[in-house]
Design a protein around this motif. Sequence first.
Motif, mmCIF file in Angstrom:
data_model
loop_
_atom_site.group_PDB
_atom_site.id
_atom_site.type_symbol
_atom_site.label_atom_id
_atom_site.label_comp_id
_atom_site.label_asym_id
_atom_site.label_seq_id
_atom_site.Cartn_x
_atom_site.Cartn_y
_atom_site.Cartn_z
ATOM 1 N N TYR A 51 -1.736 -0.705 -7.899
ATOM 2 C CA TYR A 51 -1.200 -0.008 -9.052
ATOM 3 C C TYR A 51 -1.835 1.150 -9.426
ATOM 4 N N CYS A 52 -3.268 1.209 -9.600
ATOM 5 C CA CYS A 52 -3.966 1.977 -10.243
ATOM 6 C C CYS A 52 -3.915 3.435 -9.605
ATOM 7 N N ALA A 53 -3.827 2.993 -7.877
ATOM 8 C CA ALA A 53 -3.885 4.211 -7.158
ATOM 9 C C ALA A 53 -2.658 4.973 -7.276
ATOM 10 N N LEU A 54 -1.450 4.285 -7.405
ATOM 11 C CA LEU A 54 -0.206 4.898 -7.476
ATOM 12 C C LEU A 54 0.234 5.510 -9.009
ATOM 13 N N ASP A 55 -0.560 5.184 -9.835
ATOM 14 C CA ASP A 55 -0.435 5.444 -11.400
ATOM 15 C C ASP A 55 -0.667 6.949 -11.386
ATOM 16 N N PRO A 56 0.330 7.800 -11.771
ATOM 17 C CA PRO A 56 -0.199 9.407 -12.013
ATOM 18 C C PRO A 56 -1.283 9.537 -13.160
ATOM 19 N N ARG A 57 -1.265 8.515 -13.921
ATOM 20 C CA ARG A 57 -2.400 8.853 -15.162
ATOM 21 C C ARG A 57 -3.774 8.545 -14.559
ATOM 22 N N THR A 58 -4.051 8.232 -13.315
ATOM 23 C CA THR A 58 -5.198 7.807 -13.077
ATOM 24 C C THR A 58 -5.692 8.991 -12.403
ATOM 25 N N ILE A 103 -15.187 3.116 -8.658
ATOM 26 C CA ILE A 103 -14.230 3.414 -9.670
ATOM 27 C C ILE A 103 -14.352 2.633 -10.845
ATOM 28 N N ARG A 104 -15.064 1.537 -10.905
ATOM 29 C CA ARG A 104 -15.272 0.915 -11.905
ATOM 30 C C ARG A 104 -14.868 1.346 -13.310
ATOM 31 N N GLY A 105 -14.135 0.625 -13.891
ATOM 32 C CA GLY A 105 -13.596 1.015 -15.249
ATOM 33 C C GLY A 105 -12.266 1.547 -15.090
ATOM 34 N N HIS A 106 -11.835 2.127 -14.209
ATOM 35 C CA HIS A 106 -10.478 2.793 -14.105
ATOM 36 C C HIS A 106 -9.138 2.013 -13.895
ATOM 37 N N ILE A 107 -9.624 0.777 -13.121
ATOM 38 C CA ILE A 107 -8.390 -0.124 -13.305
ATOM 39 C C ILE A 107 -7.987 -0.741 -14.846
ATOM 40 N N ARG A 108 -7.009 -0.481 -15.190
ATOM 41 C CA ARG A 108 -6.717 -0.780 -16.690
ATOM 42 C C ARG A 108 -5.963 -2.027 -16.697
ATOM 43 N N GLU A 109 -5.852 -2.705 -17.836
ATOM 44 C CA GLU A 109 -5.235 -3.887 -18.221
ATOM 45 C C GLU A 109 -3.704 -3.716 -17.854
ATOM 46 N N ASP A 110 -3.042 -2.956 -17.873
ATOM 47 C CA ASP A 110 -1.609 -2.825 -17.459
ATOM 48 C C ASP A 110 -1.539 -2.716 -15.749
ATOM 49 N N HIS A 111 -2.637 -2.302 -15.146
ATOM 50 C CA HIS A 111 -2.596 -2.622 -13.683
ATOM 51 C C HIS A 111 -2.610 -3.906 -13.436
ATOM 52 N N TYR A 112 -3.700 -4.585 -14.168
ATOM 53 C CA TYR A 112 -3.873 -5.994 -13.812
ATOM 54 C C TYR A 112 -2.437 -6.840 -14.389
ATOM 55 N N ALA A 113 -1.838 -6.485 -15.467
ATOM 56 C CA ALA A 113 -0.688 -7.313 -15.791
ATOM 57 C C ALA A 113 0.421 -6.986 -14.837
#
Length: 129
Positions: A51-58, A103-113
């Motif tokens: 989800y982080c990789a496909l998120d345009p905000r990343t 990339i530590r720290g770039h996977i956000r809580e919404d990605h985990y949700a």
Amino acid sequence: MDDVKIGEILLPGDEAEQERQSERVRKRFWPVLKRAMRYVPFSRDLVASYYCALDPRTPTKVRGILLAALAYFVLPLDGIPDFFVLVGFSDDIAVLTAAFAAIRGHIREDHYAAADKALADEPDMQPAG
């Protein structure tokens, strides 16, 4: 796998390469993950990284590193082919672990949700154990 090889795999690539990897990952991620669930010890992190990789905000570089690692994960034949079940995913795990460290720290809580929801919604996506 040695560090040089993993470093080469995790190169973020240019925009065209990232787009090719994104399409490959979108197409093959879920079927490969279903096969790998009981062998990959960090399935929640893996799905969150998807989800982080496909998120345009990343950030672009972070997306590139994750897409490179995920594309390696979904390749049918890589350093150690995945059909050698127990050892087949060991090289994938090494590449993914290196990507997570980079990339530590770039996977956000919404990605985990989103990962938690995907894992809960699909019965065959539950980790073995």
